[in-house]
Design an enzyme around this catalytic site. Structure first.
Site, PDB file in Angstrom:
ATOM      1  N   GLY A 150       0.844  -1.197   0.000  1.00 18.06           N
ATOM      2  CA  GLY A 150       0.000   0.000   0.000  1.00 18.06           C
ATOM      3  C   GLY A 150       0.874   1.239   0.000  1.00 18.06           C
ATOM      4  O   GLY A 150       1.963   1.248  -0.566  1.00 18.06           O
ATOM      5  N   VAL A 155       2.626   2.827   2.453  1.00 19.99           N
ATOM      6  CA  VAL A 155       3.946   2.665   3.066  1.00 19.99           C
ATOM      7  C   VAL A 155       4.724   1.550   2.370  1.00 19.99           C
ATOM      8  O   VAL A 155       5.912   1.699   2.069  1.00 19.99           O
ATOM      9  CB  VAL A 155       3.815   2.362   4.582  1.00 19.99           C
ATOM     10  CG1 VAL A 155       5.193   2.210   5.214  1.00 19.99           C
ATOM     11  CG2 VAL A 155       3.018   3.456   5.282  1.00 19.99           C
ATOM     12  N   ALA A 213       4.509  -9.637  -1.325  1.00 18.39           N
ATOM     13  CA  ALA A 213       3.234 -10.360  -1.343  1.00 18.39           C
ATOM     14  C   ALA A 213       2.070  -9.382  -1.377  1.00 18.39           C
ATOM     15  O   ALA A 213       1.994  -8.475  -0.551  1.00 18.39           O
ATOM     16  CB  ALA A 213       3.129 -11.258  -0.111  1.00 18.39           C
ATOM     17  N   GLU A 234       8.962  -0.024  15.318  1.00 17.69           N
ATOM     18  CA  GLU A 234       9.063   1.418  15.601  1.00 17.69           C
ATOM     19  C   GLU A 234       7.970   2.212  14.897  1.00 17.69           C
ATOM     20  O   GLU A 234       7.457   3.206  15.431  1.00 17.69           O
ATOM     21  CB  GLU A 234      10.442   1.919  15.152  1.00 17.69           C
ATOM     22  CG  GLU A 234      10.703   3.382  15.395  1.00 17.69           C
ATOM     23  CD  GLU A 234      10.678   3.753  16.870  1.00 17.69           C
ATOM     24  OE1 GLU A 234      11.610   3.402  17.583  1.00 17.69           O
ATOM     25  OE2 GLU A 234       9.703   4.388  17.311  1.00 17.69           O
ATOM     26  N   GLY A 252       4.659   7.141  13.736  1.00 16.50           N
ATOM     27  CA  GLY A 252       5.187   7.221  12.365  1.00 16.50           C
ATOM     28  C   GLY A 252       6.695   7.317  12.356  1.00 16.50           C
ATOM     29  O   GLY A 252       7.393   6.413  12.812  1.00 16.50           O
ATOM     30  N   GLY A 257      -7.062  14.677   2.772  1.00 16.95           N
ATOM     31  CA  GLY A 257      -6.456  13.354   2.880  1.00 16.95           C
ATOM     32  C   GLY A 257      -5.925  13.028   4.267  1.00 16.95           C
ATOM     33  O   GLY A 257      -5.260  12.017   4.465  1.00 16.95           O
ATOM     34  N   ASP A 309      -7.631   4.164  17.134  1.00 10.43           N
ATOM     35  CA  ASP A 309      -6.239   4.136  16.675  1.00 10.43           C
ATOM     36  C   ASP A 309      -5.300   4.560  17.816  1.00 10.43           C
ATOM     37  O   ASP A 309      -4.281   3.914  18.074  1.00 10.43           O
ATOM     38  CB  ASP A 309      -6.084   5.088  15.475  1.00 10.43           C
ATOM     39  CG  ASP A 309      -4.640   5.236  15.038  1.00 10.43           C
ATOM     40  OD1 ASP A 309      -4.127   4.337  14.364  1.00 10.43           O
ATOM     41  OD2 ASP A 309      -4.014   6.269  15.392  1.00 10.43           O
ATOM     42  N   LYS A 335      -2.283   2.416  20.065  1.00 16.03           N
ATOM     43  CA  LYS A 335      -0.938   2.916  20.343  1.00 16.03           C
ATOM     44  C   LYS A 335      -0.692   3.038  21.856  1.00 16.03           C
ATOM     45  O   LYS A 335       0.418   2.799  22.328  1.00 16.03           O
ATOM     46  CB  LYS A 335      -0.747   4.257  19.633  1.00 16.03           C
ATOM     47  CG  LYS A 335      -0.703   4.067  18.104  1.00 16.03           C
ATOM     48  CD  LYS A 335      -0.910   5.352  17.339  1.00 16.03           C
ATOM     49  CE  LYS A 335      -0.791   5.116  15.835  1.00 16.03           C
ATOM     50  NZ  LYS A 335      -1.231   6.292  15.043  1.00 16.03           N
ATOM     51  N   GLY A 358       1.877   8.983   7.011  1.00 18.30           N
ATOM     52  CA  GLY A 358       2.314   9.249   5.650  1.00 18.30           C
ATOM     53  C   GLY A 358       3.315   8.203   5.191  1.00 18.30           C
ATOM     54  O   GLY A 358       4.078   7.665   5.992  1.00 18.30           O
TER      55      GLY A 358
END
EC number: 1.1.1.3
Lengths: 450, 450
Positions: free
Chosen positions: A20, A22, A51, A135, A140, A193, A207, A211, A308
């Site tokens: 995708g 990243v 994959a 990490e 990010g 975005g 989310d 974390k 990002g």
């Protein structure tokens, strides 16, 4: 499979799961920057496969066709190091576990998986001696997990507070700075975005809660999962709340907070009022920041881009290099003496070669034409002026035309654009020699945003 | 000597060189927290000696007499891991080199030594396979070298800008916030212990230049020394400069800047104008912060305490644990599943057990006695009030006594002191049930400074 007795001729085989945003950036780095990465590792590396679910799907970067495969299990079995960037619980979880049980190193950025199965996966890694790094899963590009796991390993962490979700930080920041209502700020975030079409995972705090579970587990050395996290999102935060908070000197941020007391640890995510003087209060837009308190280190803060493709790929690649160094049994870290891999040894240049901006404060004769003369000196040295300012009441062109004012001279403050240090220092030397320049009081360099 | 085949029964022998401010704190941690550190390492550790010049000298912490020795060389030869905290070039340099050549791991915080001999020492470590760590040498407690060497090892760093000297940052901050002249601010820094009696190394920028050399070497993988650093201190910065900078929206900071262009790298230390919106601009007092720009990661910032015995000892101990883990060949990092070493496994507590502050925004009937009634509810739940505010023109006790105002009710905003979450949520439930409370608009948690 991990192999301590690898020969340097045989490249380290890297398998990538997922392509995708990243993933395709990581693939690009592994292919285009293969020499740099091999040099940083101290031994050759090779991307042997990527994959994907659909070989034909469009991607951010065009991965060479021969690398694409739909057989993720076979790729896992052939690789020395797996980078998992599929996201979600399955099939990512089963593939990561398969790799770890076989002793194969894994680098992942999958916070959802880690927040549910992190303890079990760590256990599997410990049992087989496989390396597991993640990490990119929190913050990010910001190095935060490595500092918690290693740099603070000789200290006691008592509290971690983080802005770990860029979407909600952007929305709250917009509400704070423009007075927008929640749904308007959300719509704007979607348009730019920063928020997904279905923003639930972000705005409801899920989310951030994943974390928080990861941060809590690492900070307190305990197998916390997302079920241990109290979670409140930001959908109930109103413009009136933000305004009232502002009136009292606070800003509202969605924080992931993990803290320890004598009885145990509390993990929570909720909108939080912070004094505007708090280091986290000035974290704007889609940036992330994590504030850590430890008994000896005191207060630390880590700040940067939390999402990002490019920033996240930086964290992934840092883990890849670090793991690959370990697998190769090479030097533990690069020493200070080395090359940058993609270039000859970097050489030191004199400060004259720096490109910087100058602030020049001087006193000039207070008469017409002086400014033109000064400006010409700058132009002759290829230095352009960003701003010129004359403080006080004596105007540059002598509008306040008294004898006393003329006697005093006029103060002129110039900020230049970026130029070569040598040109700037030559400019100042020339200015000092001008008849109309009575004194150069100060010359200071200026650094602005990147 | 490094030994891969260590048995877990045999403790890792640690020798400490130097027992000043940081050294005695490290000795204390190694003695008093031996169990915690051993547990973090995954194998026992033991402080076997502390080399000092004078056994009788007073120290911050009383080191057990049997540990003290004046024979530093013998201690180096007997140890598996040396912590060098003597400072200065010699005898520290010869002792560190002796250890590294013998394959013994070294942790040091000696920036002066590294800025001169870092390349040679790294080379010696690489040749013998010894581990060399020096996180404490730049930024005190702030993890900055490990992120540069490891987290960003798959990225290209283009620039590092740091406030790496707390003394000069304190002085410039005082000049900026109080208008003090340089020598007055310096005297105040000396009075508070932020500056030494001979402040030359700080105010002339030499300390920052040593750190710039280390940052440049690690960021650009080249053996830079302090001789490669252009250096200007802050003694020429005047109150007038600070004032003029402020008038134009700038703040003056002493920055260590290392940056790379196509031709090479430039390392420099000088007073610098920064826009007040820059993340480094708000770093106050004796704090340190380092701003890093990398091609993929973008902008990162690391912030914390840059000096002092306790914070610096945290960085030293992080390196010690990390090196000891490697020497023992144990698990690479602690997994998420483990115990904290000094305690039973940390358990998760419900959010009701959190201690936090509440902000409560509500509308109450606008008549006398209402505030007293609200205050009583808080007191009954052991919740005390930090501040109470009534925005708008309707005063709490109804001084603007119109029918319309009474009808509207009065908005009251309360920030509580720290209390148990359970007591706070019970308080809110009770308030909602009060006749005089028309609505509770918002309940938000508050986090203030630690």
């Amino acid at each position: 499979m991990m192999s301590a007795a690898r020969t340097t001729a045989e490249p380290l085989k890297i398998g990538l799961l997922g392509a995708g945003n990243v993933g395709s950036q990581v693939a690009r780095t592994l292919v285009e920057e293969r020499e740099l990465i091999s040099s940083r590792v101290g031994a050759p590396i090779k991307l042997i496969g990527v994959a994907v679910r659909d070989v034909e799907a469009p991607r951010d970067w065009k991965i060479p066709g021969e690398l694409l495969t739909t057989d993720a299990e076979a790729l896992v079995d052939e690789s020395d190091l797996i980078i998992e960037l599929m996201g979600g619980l399955e099939p990512a979880g089963a593939l990561v576990e398969r790799a770890l049980r076989a002793g194969t190193a894994v680098v992942t950025g999958n916070k959802a998986l880690l927040a549910v199965q992190g303890g079990a996966l760590s256990q599997a890694a410990t049992e087989s001696g496989a390396l597991l790094r993640f990490e990119a899963a929190v913050g990010g590009a910001i190095p935060i997990l490595r500092p918690i796991q290693e740099s603070l390993s000789g200290d006691r962490i008592t509290k971690v507070m983080g802005i770990v979700n860029g979407t909600t930080n952007y929305i709250l920041d917009q509400m704070d700075s423009t007075g927008a209502a929640f749904y308007d700020a959300l719509a704007e975030a979607q348009r730019l975005g920063y928020a997904e079409a279905d923003p639930t995972a972000d705005v409801e705090g899920h989310d951030a809660a994943a974390k928080a579970a990861i941060l809590g587990a690492l900070a307190f050395h305990a197998p916390f999962t997302i079920d241990d996290v109290y979670c409140e999102g930001i959908t109930a935060v109103t413009s009136a709340d933000i305004e009232a908070a502002a009136a009292s000197g606070y800003v509202i941020k969605l924080l992931a907070i993990v803290e320890k007391n004598d009885d145990g640890a509390i993990l929570r995510v909720h909108p939080t009022l912070l004094p505007r003087t708090h280091p986290l209060a000035s974290v704007r837009g889609a940036f992330n920041a994590v504030f850590v308190v430890a008994e000896n280190a005191g207060e630390l803060m880590f700040y940067g881009q939390g999402a990002g493709g490019l920033p996240t790929s930086s964290a992934i690649m840092g883990d890849v290099v670090s793991v690959a160094r370990r697998l190769h049994g090479g030097p533990d870290r690069p020493g200070a003496a080395g090359t940058d891999g993609d270039a000859q040894r970097v050489r030191g240049l004199p400060v004259d070669d720096a490109r910087t901006q100058y602030y020049i404060d001087m006193v000039v004769a207070d008469r017409e034409g002086v400014i033109a003369e000064v400006a010409r000196v700058l132009a002759d040295h290829h230095v352009s002026i960003e701003s010129m300012r004359q403080p006080g009441s004596v105007s540059i062109d002598g509008e306040v035309d008294t004898e006393a004012a003329r006697e005093r001279g006029a103060v002129v403050q110039i900020v230049t654009h970026l130029a070569k240090e040598k040109d700037l220092s030559d400019t100042v030397a020339t200015l000092r020699a001008l008849d109309v320049v009575r004194a150069v009081n100060s010359v200071l360099r200026v650094e602005v945003e990147q």
